[in-house]
Design a protein around this motif. Sequence first.
Motif, PDB file in Angstrom:
ATOM      1  N   SER A 216       9.007   2.272  -5.264  1.00 23.85           N
ATOM      2  CA  SER A 216       8.628   2.337  -3.856  1.00 23.85           C
ATOM      3  C   SER A 216       9.802   1.889  -2.990  1.00 23.85           C
ATOM      4  CB  SER A 216       7.416   1.432  -3.636  1.00 23.85           C
ATOM      5  OG  SER A 216       7.074   1.368  -2.282  1.00 23.85           O
ATOM      6  N   ARG A 222       8.987   6.058  -1.350  1.00 19.97           N
ATOM      7  CA  ARG A 222       7.756   5.546  -0.735  1.00 19.97           C
ATOM      8  C   ARG A 222       7.075   6.640   0.075  1.00 19.97           C
ATOM      9  NH1 ARG A 222       8.865   0.337   2.047  1.00 19.97           N
ATOM     10  NH2 ARG A 222       8.903  -0.479  -0.068  1.00 19.97           N
TER      11      ARG A 222
ATOM     12  N   ALA B  50       8.362  -5.983  -1.890  1.00 22.95           N
ATOM     13  CA  ALA B  50       8.470  -5.566  -0.493  1.00 22.95           C
ATOM     14  C   ALA B  50       8.322  -6.798   0.397  1.00 22.95           C
ATOM     15  CB  ALA B  50       7.404  -4.535  -0.171  1.00 22.95           C
ATOM     16  N   SER B  74      13.970  -0.349  -5.809  1.00 21.70           N
ATOM     17  CA  SER B  74      12.561  -0.240  -5.476  1.00 21.70           C
ATOM     18  C   SER B  74      12.057  -1.559  -4.904  1.00 21.70           C
ATOM     19  CB  SER B  74      11.751   0.139  -6.727  1.00 21.70           C
ATOM     20  OG  SER B  74      10.392   0.313  -6.395  1.00 21.70           O
ATOM     21  N   GLU B  75      11.144  -1.436  -3.916  1.00 23.40           N
ATOM     22  CA  GLU B  75      10.495  -2.620  -3.346  1.00 23.40           C
ATOM     23  C   GLU B  75       9.009  -2.512  -3.678  1.00 23.40           C
ATOM     24  OE1 GLU B  75      11.360  -2.057   0.735  1.00 23.40           O
ATOM     25  OE2 GLU B  75      13.443  -2.696   0.574  1.00 23.40           O
ATOM     26  N   GLU B  76       8.562  -3.277  -4.642  1.00 22.27           N
ATOM     27  CA  GLU B  76       7.190  -3.142  -5.139  1.00 22.27           C
ATOM     28  C   GLU B  76       6.206  -3.940  -4.290  1.00 22.27           C
ATOM     29  OE1 GLU B  76       6.533  -1.131  -7.648  1.00 22.27           O
ATOM     30  OE2 GLU B  76       8.613  -0.696  -8.143  1.00 22.27           O
ATOM     31  N   THR B  77       4.963  -3.502  -4.328  1.00 21.48           N
ATOM     32  CA  THR B  77       3.919  -4.178  -3.551  1.00 21.48           C
ATOM     33  C   THR B  77       3.394  -5.407  -4.284  1.00 21.48           C
ATOM     34  OG1 THR B  77       3.328  -1.992  -2.787  1.00 21.48           O
ATOM     35  CG2 THR B  77       1.811  -3.749  -2.234  1.00 21.48           C
ATOM     36  N   ASP B  81       4.338  -5.564 -10.650  1.00 21.96           N
ATOM     37  CA  ASP B  81       5.019  -4.279 -10.767  1.00 21.96           C
ATOM     38  C   ASP B  81       6.523  -4.484 -10.950  1.00 21.96           C
ATOM     39  OD1 ASP B  81       2.807  -2.605 -10.621  1.00 21.96           O
ATOM     40  OD2 ASP B  81       2.792  -2.624  -8.436  1.00 21.96           O
TER      41      ASP B  81
END
Lengths: 272, 162
Positions: A216, A222, B50, B74-77, B81
């Motif tokens: 993401s 995203r 994130a 990547s910026e995970e929630t 993750d």
Amino acid sequence: MTRLRATSGPVPRWVIAVAIVGGVFVLLPLAAMATRVNWGQFGALVSSPSSVAALLLSLRTSLAATALCFVLGVPMAVVVGRTRFAGQRILRSLVLLPLVLPPVVGGIALLYTFGRQGLLGSTLSILGVDIAFSTTAVVLAQTFVALPFLVLSLEGALRTAGTRYEEVAATLGARPTTVLWRVTLPLVLPAVLSGAVLSFARALGEFGATLTFAGSLQGVTRTLPLEIYLQRETDPDAAVALALVLVAVAVVVIGIAQRVADPLSLRRQGSL
Amino acid sequence: MGKLTHASLTGTPVNFATNRLEIAVPKGNPAKVRSFADLAKPAVKTVVCAAAVPCGAATLTLEQLTGVTIRPVSEETAVTDVLGKVRSGEADAGLVYVTDIRASNGSVDGVTFPESTRAVNAYPISVLKRSDNPRLASAFVAFVLGSDAQSLLSADGFGAPH
């Protein structure tokens, strides 16, 4: 009050009653969501840089996935729908597997195939292709879940259309490839188009496989569903606004699907 | 908790534990990550949370305090993750909590870094004012702040409340 008119034979009243309950079941949650939209802020919420980036990425990747579904799905449907071979039924079921698999499972499977440590990962990285965390990964995830929609819709149309015209074309000396392009595909064009639109819609809503497989990152991986999921953490208003945008896009897509599929198929049925 | 106290739904919250970040790397540390600054190297594929979630907020604070700019893949929630992407070897490094590495049962290696003490997340606890059973709730709060629960938390890698 307009009366419901049955096009072929009367429909029992109780069927209509249950159908209405079903319709309400689908529409009520969407209406409930719409009541939570902060309309005063709607414009600002959906036009933030992260929202716009997510929407554009979603449209771009879904289009690419639909193209890939078309390229792979049409031959798959032709093989499954027009040939007979041992194990065909099993193959047909396997092809449709992504329909019933939870998308997260699809994501894990893709990871073990195309990921850095995956089955094809080391081969791909020797070739200089790095799929993990890229937009390509998003398109692969979307194609994986959307492909059965095109195959299913086209395969059904191929079965019902029959092979009379193809047989005539073949007796007139047309080669198989010519028959496919000039006879078979024009006959099932509405199904190809509606299948493609359904694939696009499924790709647009893809969430689980993308999150698991692609990651993401704004503008790269995203997509709109992932952005909605993230916004939900801090800004529920933005999440609801974006969800409404996604619903609107989906409604437009479904509208297009019905428009391209219906008039053409009616015309075809009339001519047969 | 801020939202709850702001809405006057709780009493004054008390911190019962703290947590700080640690670098998670795949077994054997293939990208040879040794420090927080290493995460900024272009060759190191780093996954972070994130900024909208607490571990991401702590990451951002550390970046600002140290002047190290991480360009994550990547910026995970969710922090799980991040851990998953490191465990599977897709990423070379990920910023997670000390407790996540402790709980990973050795499926990832941890790289501690001194800067982590500059962004510590605290976990508050408080009884809801509208609790159906305030006595039981208070008893639970007392238990969590008591020595038994504190030693359990400490064994799982949580820091002492300040």
